[in-house]
Enzyme design. Structure first.
Site, PDB file in Angstrom:
ATOM      1  CE1 TYR A  56      -3.656   2.622   1.358  1.00 55.72           C
ATOM      2  CE2 TYR A  56      -1.666   3.610   2.251  1.00 55.72           C
ATOM      3  CZ  TYR A  56      -2.995   3.705   1.907  1.00 55.72           C
ATOM      4  OH  TYR A  56      -3.674   4.877   2.104  1.00 55.72           O
ATOM      5  CD  GLU A  59      -5.956   4.531  -0.633  1.00 50.38           C
ATOM      6  OE1 GLU A  59      -6.001   4.916   0.548  1.00 50.38           O
ATOM      7  OE2 GLU A  59      -6.923   3.997  -1.205  1.00 50.38           O
TER       8      GLU A  59
END
Ligand code: GDP
Ligand code: MN
Length: 400
Positions: free
Chosen positions: A121, A210
């Site tokens: 991530y 993101e």
């Protein structure tokens, strides 16, 4: 930035966005791709047949992904693998029309399927409290980041970037080492992506970028498998292309018409319709109208050319806006010569009936000849002016 631009930004905010602009996954990935962040090849599809064609074109297994402006699509059945084009068509039938937390699926992104060894991530956003950008990175990707933050906060590495000092490559290395990535090839690829994400963030005036998951394939290739990309609506006026990416359904009907005609147009809230040649000049045109005490009705970029059809298309969109009371046509001749633009304007005015006053500022290459052509042949509602400010004042006066 001039105070005009600031004013305009606020006005734009009020009129057509009122909130940050969330891009679809496929749009965010396009911005990633341009910044040099690796993504898989894919195609957009709105019907099962298009999904099949896309899968055929891509060849090999694909993943069929619902394009909705909400997360957790995987869990909601909006993301499915398909080994063949037949299967892609079937999966598309299942996913199109699906309601994912109130978002009905109308578009699919068909992407070459990836084999996944690891899911990481990576994100970049504002930390308003710290007045800095904030990176977050963890090797525990693929799941809700909130869950990671709660259950294993030590696994989530945070790093601030000062807007004044900018990004430094050592910061990427610190993120990567901090999260415990040990493979040298992975370290190198992720560090590069971290730097490029900063570039994508800054150049697009993002508020959030993101990547979840940022995957590592079994062959050791790192790439962005998902994208969440939010752009600051106050900065949209300087990204007409991103302004165009906003959801068609949610967009203004005038903007939809403009898109159809290939006109770069953003609806604003004022009375002075503006058009310029080139994005920079068009933005300045919006600013100078504000500076002259008026309110721009739109942003419109004619592009490099000044051909009659382009002028007709742009004017036909601008004048559809019933709020428009005067038009300010701002041309700076560079490669496009002012005499050509002047002929284009005359031809355009001959082809359409335009009763509104129109103020033309011509400067640059062959400006004098251009002004002479207009002065000789122009209808009485057309005013010619050599300077931008004077032209803006005239247009604002005529619109009042
Ligand atoms: P989200 O659920 O809205 O966050 O959508 P994502 O794009 O993140 O996809 C959710 C999950 O689907 C990912 O975490 C993967 O596990 C899986 N997935 C997505 N694309 C692929 C792919 O190309 N190959 C494989 N094997 N799984 C995928
Ligand atoms: Mn995701």
């Amino acid at each position: 930035m001039s105070s005009g631009a600031l004013l305009h930004g606020r006005q734009a905010n009020r009129r057509y966005a009122r909130r940050p602009v969330d891009l679809y996954e496929y749009q965010g990935k396009e911005l990633f791709r341009r910044a040099g962040i690796p993504v898989s090849e894919g195609r957009l599809a709105t019907t099962p047949e298009e999904a099949r064609e896309a899968a055929e074109e891509l060849g090999g297994p694909v993943v069929v992904k619902a394009q909705v402006l909400t997360g957790g699509r995987g869990k909601a059945g909006g993301i499915k693998l398909a080994a063949t084009a037949d299967e892609a068509e079937e999966r598309a039938k299942e996913i199109l029309g699906l309601d994912i937390r109130g978002h009905v699926v109308r578009k699919l992104w068909i992407e070459s399927a990836s084999d996944i060894a690891k899911e990481y991530y990576l994100s970049l956003t504002f930390d308003r409290g710290a007045k800095r950008l904030l990176y977050m990175f963890t090797t525990q990707g693929g799941v809700d980041i909130e869950q990671v933050a709660e259950e294993s906060p030590e696994a989530l590495v945070r790093l601030h970037v000062s807007p004044l000092e900018g990004f430094h490559p050592w910061q990427a290395r610190s993120l990567v080492y901090g999260a415990g990535v040990t493979d040298p090839s992975e370290q190198k690829q992720i560090a590069a992506i971290v730097g490029k994400l900063h570039e994508a963030f800054v150049t697009n005036d993002a508020m959030l970028c993101e990547i979840n998951p940022l995957i590592v394939t079994p062959d050791g290739v790192v790439k962005a498998l998902d994208s969440k990309f939010t752009v600051d609506d106050n900065a949209l006026y300087r990204h007409p292309e991103i302004a165009e990416m906003r959801d068609l359904d949610a967009a203004d009907p005038l903007e939809a018409l403009a898109r159809e005609k290939g006109v770069t147009y953003v609806k604003l809230d004022g009375e002075v319709g503006v058009l310029g040649n080139g994005a920079g000049l068009s933005m300045s045109t919006v600013d100078v109208v504000t500076f002259a005490g008026g309110r721009p009705a739109n942003f419109c970029d004619l592009g490099g050319g000044g051909d009659a059809q382009g002028v007709v298309d742009a004017l036909s969109v601008i004048t559809k806006d019933t709020q428009v009371k005067a038009i300010f046509f701002n041309i700076f001749g560079g490669i496009t010569r002012c005499d050509e633009v002047a002929r284009g304007i005359l031809q355009a005015l001959g082809e359409m009936s335009l009763e509104l006053p129109i103020v033309v500022r011509l400067d640059g290459t062959n400006a004098e000849e251009g002004r002479r052509i207009l002065a000789e042949a122009a209808p009485s509602n057309l005013h010619v002016s050599p300077t931008m400010l004077e032209a803006a004042k005239t247009a604002v006066g005529l619109a009042a």
